[in-house]
Design a protein around this motif. Sequence first.
Motif, mmCIF file in Angstrom:
data_model
loop_
_atom_site.group_PDB
_atom_site.id
_atom_site.type_symbol
_atom_site.label_atom_id
_atom_site.label_comp_id
_atom_site.label_asym_id
_atom_site.label_seq_id
_atom_site.Cartn_x
_atom_site.Cartn_y
_atom_site.Cartn_z
ATOM 1 N N GLY A 397 0.837 -1.204 0.000
ATOM 2 C CA GLY A 397 0.000 0.000 0.000
ATOM 3 C C GLY A 397 0.864 1.242 0.000
ATOM 4 O O GLY A 397 1.677 1.451 0.906
ATOM 5 N N GLY A 398 0.685 2.075 -1.037
ATOM 6 C CA GLY A 398 1.529 3.257 -1.200
ATOM 7 C C GLY A 398 0.834 4.556 -0.875
ATOM 8 O O GLY A 398 1.152 5.590 -1.464
ATOM 9 N N LEU A 424 0.043 5.427 -9.348
ATOM 10 C CA LEU A 424 0.604 6.531 -8.573
ATOM 11 C C LEU A 424 0.591 6.212 -7.086
ATOM 12 O O LEU A 424 -0.330 5.538 -6.586
ATOM 13 C CB LEU A 424 -0.194 7.814 -8.814
ATOM 14 C CG LEU A 424 -0.249 8.347 -10.248
ATOM 15 C CD1 LEU A 424 -1.167 9.565 -10.308
ATOM 16 C CD2 LEU A 424 1.149 8.710 -10.739
ATOM 17 N N LEU A 425 1.580 6.712 -6.370
ATOM 18 C CA LEU A 425 1.572 6.648 -4.913
ATOM 19 C C LEU A 425 0.734 7.805 -4.365
ATOM 20 O O LEU A 425 0.510 8.798 -5.037
ATOM 21 C CB LEU A 425 2.997 6.735 -4.374
ATOM 22 C CG LEU A 425 3.984 5.644 -4.830
ATOM 23 C CD1 LEU A 425 5.366 5.910 -4.238
ATOM 24 C CD2 LEU A 425 3.499 4.258 -4.446
ATOM 25 N N GLU A 449 7.101 10.413 -1.222
ATOM 26 C CA GLU A 449 7.602 9.655 -2.367
ATOM 27 C C GLU A 449 9.054 10.023 -2.665
ATOM 28 O O GLU A 449 9.885 9.137 -2.953
ATOM 29 C CB GLU A 449 6.738 9.897 -3.602
ATOM 30 C CG GLU A 449 7.228 9.103 -4.809
ATOM 31 C CD GLU A 449 6.296 9.151 -5.998
ATOM 32 O OE1 GLU A 449 6.635 8.513 -7.026
ATOM 33 O OE2 GLU A 449 5.237 9.809 -5.920
ATOM 34 N N LEU A 450 9.371 11.306 -2.593
ATOM 35 C CA LEU A 450 10.757 11.724 -2.813
ATOM 36 C C LEU A 450 11.684 11.049 -1.815
ATOM 37 O O LEU A 450 12.762 10.555 -2.171
ATOM 38 C CB LEU A 450 10.863 13.240 -2.696
ATOM 39 C CG LEU A 450 12.280 13.824 -2.776
ATOM 40 C CD1 LEU A 450 12.877 13.588 -4.162
ATOM 41 C CD2 LEU A 450 12.268 15.318 -2.442
ATOM 42 N N GLN A 451 11.266 11.001 -0.560
ATOM 43 C CA GLN A 451 12.120 10.409 0.472
ATOM 44 C C GLN A 451 12.312 8.911 0.253
ATOM 45 O O GLN A 451 13.440 8.409 0.356
ATOM 46 C CB GLN A 451 11.520 10.676 1.858
ATOM 47 C CG GLN A 451 11.466 12.152 2.248
ATOM 48 C CD GLN A 451 12.825 12.828 2.192
ATOM 49 O OE1 GLN A 451 13.774 12.368 2.824
ATOM 50 N NE2 GLN A 451 12.927 13.898 1.430
ATOM 51 N N VAL A 452 11.235 8.169 -0.015
ATOM 52 C CA VAL A 452 11.395 6.711 -0.137
ATOM 53 C C VAL A 452 12.245 6.365 -1.352
ATOM 54 O O VAL A 452 13.036 5.403 -1.319
ATOM 55 C CB VAL A 452 10.029 5.981 -0.184
ATOM 56 C CG1 VAL A 452 9.258 6.206 1.098
ATOM 57 C CG2 VAL A 452 9.206 6.377 -1.394
#
Length: 682
Positions: A397-398, A424-425, A449-452
């Motif tokens: 699950g995103g 998409l997340l 999302e940028l961090q992961v």
Amino acid sequence: MTKDALAPLLQPLTIKGLTIRNRILSTAHSSGFVQDGFPQEQYRLYQREKARGGIGMTMIAGTSSVTPDSPGKEAGHVDISTDAVIPHFQALAKVIRAEGASVMAQVGHMGRRIIWDKDNWLPVISASRVREPTNHSFPKEMEDWDIARVVKAFGAAALRCKQGDMQGVEVGGGYMHLVQQFISPLSNQRTDGYGGSLENRLRFLIEILEAMRETTGDDYVIGARISVDELRKGGMPVEDGVRIAAILNARGLVDYLSIVGGEAQDHISHPPTLPGMSYPVAPFLGLASQVKREVDVPIFHAQRITDVAVAARAVGEGHVDMVGMTRPHMADPHIMRKMIEGRLDDIRPCVGSNYCIDRFYIRGQARCIHNPAMGREATIPHIIPRAEVRRKVVVVGGGVGGMEAARVSAERGHEVILLERDPLLGGQVNIAAKAPRHESLANIAQWLELQVRKLGVDVRTETPGDAALIESLAPDVVIIATGGMPNKGRIKGADHAVSSWDILNGAVAPAESVLIFDDNGEHQAPMTAEYLAQRGARVEFVTHDRAMGQDIGLTEAALYRRELYKLGVLFTPDQRLIEVYPEGNRLVAVLQNSYTFEEEEREVDQVVVENGTLPNEALYFDLKAASSNLGQVDYQALIDGSPQMLAPNPEGSFQLFRIGDAMTSRNIHGTMYEAIRLTLHV
């Protein structure tokens, strides 16, 4: 943004003998972290984190109470009316100054802006007998001896700040607290020397500042936070506000001025005074700039300045000397450290949801909508520590809960795989961001999302998770963050209704006449009603609660009401939707009064039901028997911040947990809090 463009923020500022290391501060505000009227451990840790993160100065004790008739303990404010506060201030100053930041305190009196039957049950006081609209208090008009004792109390409070190692003190003269109640023509109807002309209405503040100077001496920094434009017909105009600033400056009463706009006396005046996502960035910077042109003391300003780029321009172009980024430091207390390190993309953004403020009003403690560590520094660190043993973690699950679980697990050094069935997340946040005035919520998902991705998480979109796939990955830990689906509740004929998701996603077009039934009390139904009405639908908003948005805080609830009234939405409280059935090419909605149980009907084109979510839990139950913990959670370990050690099935090959709407209906903060406090000890 280049280093040169950000350079203005890194310049120190000296006020008298106090040198502040840079131009960013956190202004005085109420957090609800005060315990028994004093800033103790939770408050110290919250303020210390900002100092560790490189902030120039933090202003503590939003409107601390200088007298017993301005509630402290029960209202969540610091009680500065006795010497008992001094050692607490000393302990607080020690930890903040040890990190290189400066610290000052705000002193004040709420006047009529309180609930009368709290703390000491003393008479509410104000400049005049004008009822306070938000808290419904009927104040006593202050007599001469009331004025004298409160002025004296401000002087004594300033001395306690100095004795408590605070490096300066600020008078809380905005937000329609007692000082502004004297200044404002909206609340001051006196005919004596404290009413009428601007000079008379200013007399109370002048006497307070004189008393504070007398007790603290000429070498101590004293400032004032004032509103220079009440932004309301009949209120104080900007010309008078600038004049007040000039008078205080000319008389040498202040060493700096902190400038705001607004007056916050009723529900609709709170949102512009505490502007959130519905307002542009830095909406009142021009007010501070006008004052700066007329005075020669430093100018502070804080009202929705959300990022360092805007802050740098505000200082570099000469509009202000210090920029308050208070709510942004709730989202990320390490803004300055990340800026200095050139990690601007890693700064967690303030999205302006005002969840922090509204939660303080409703639940008594402020929380950032997407930084669960804020205010929980004793158990949740802002910098995630590495794990001793590297494990494989699979997150299914995103949405924001799943991404937070993946982020924290990756920060811990684990191998992380994130599975998301959609392209998409972002999950439900993507739906909420389609609502009017809520676009900035998308920044939560974008940052996560940028961090992961930066942390090397193996992100697999368009990949529905199933038991066979997950077991083939040989995980040590599986976290189910599959979210939920709209719940229409136990309404007869519910299949004839649509959900708020259907409307906001564009899956179902708005009809001509719509009844929306809210059985949730949160943001979803009001934002959907606004979306519908903006597109021409005639909307009736029905809820079994006493009013729309019963669980929405003051600032956002007021804006929903303003917009929905403008759009002609009809409000019908105290009614339940019990049945929907077709009649011809239309629908009939049957309503039942929540108190009399009498029924009535509405004939409409469309019925929208908002009742939270039902969990997508099938995968969890498919995996449960193969897990070592059988899905069990040790709640005490979760609360204490300890690892999950339950293993009733020793043959199981992985630990299994579920979070967020995959368990039960949650909000953004609740989901992310569950994610971090679980994965922090995996």
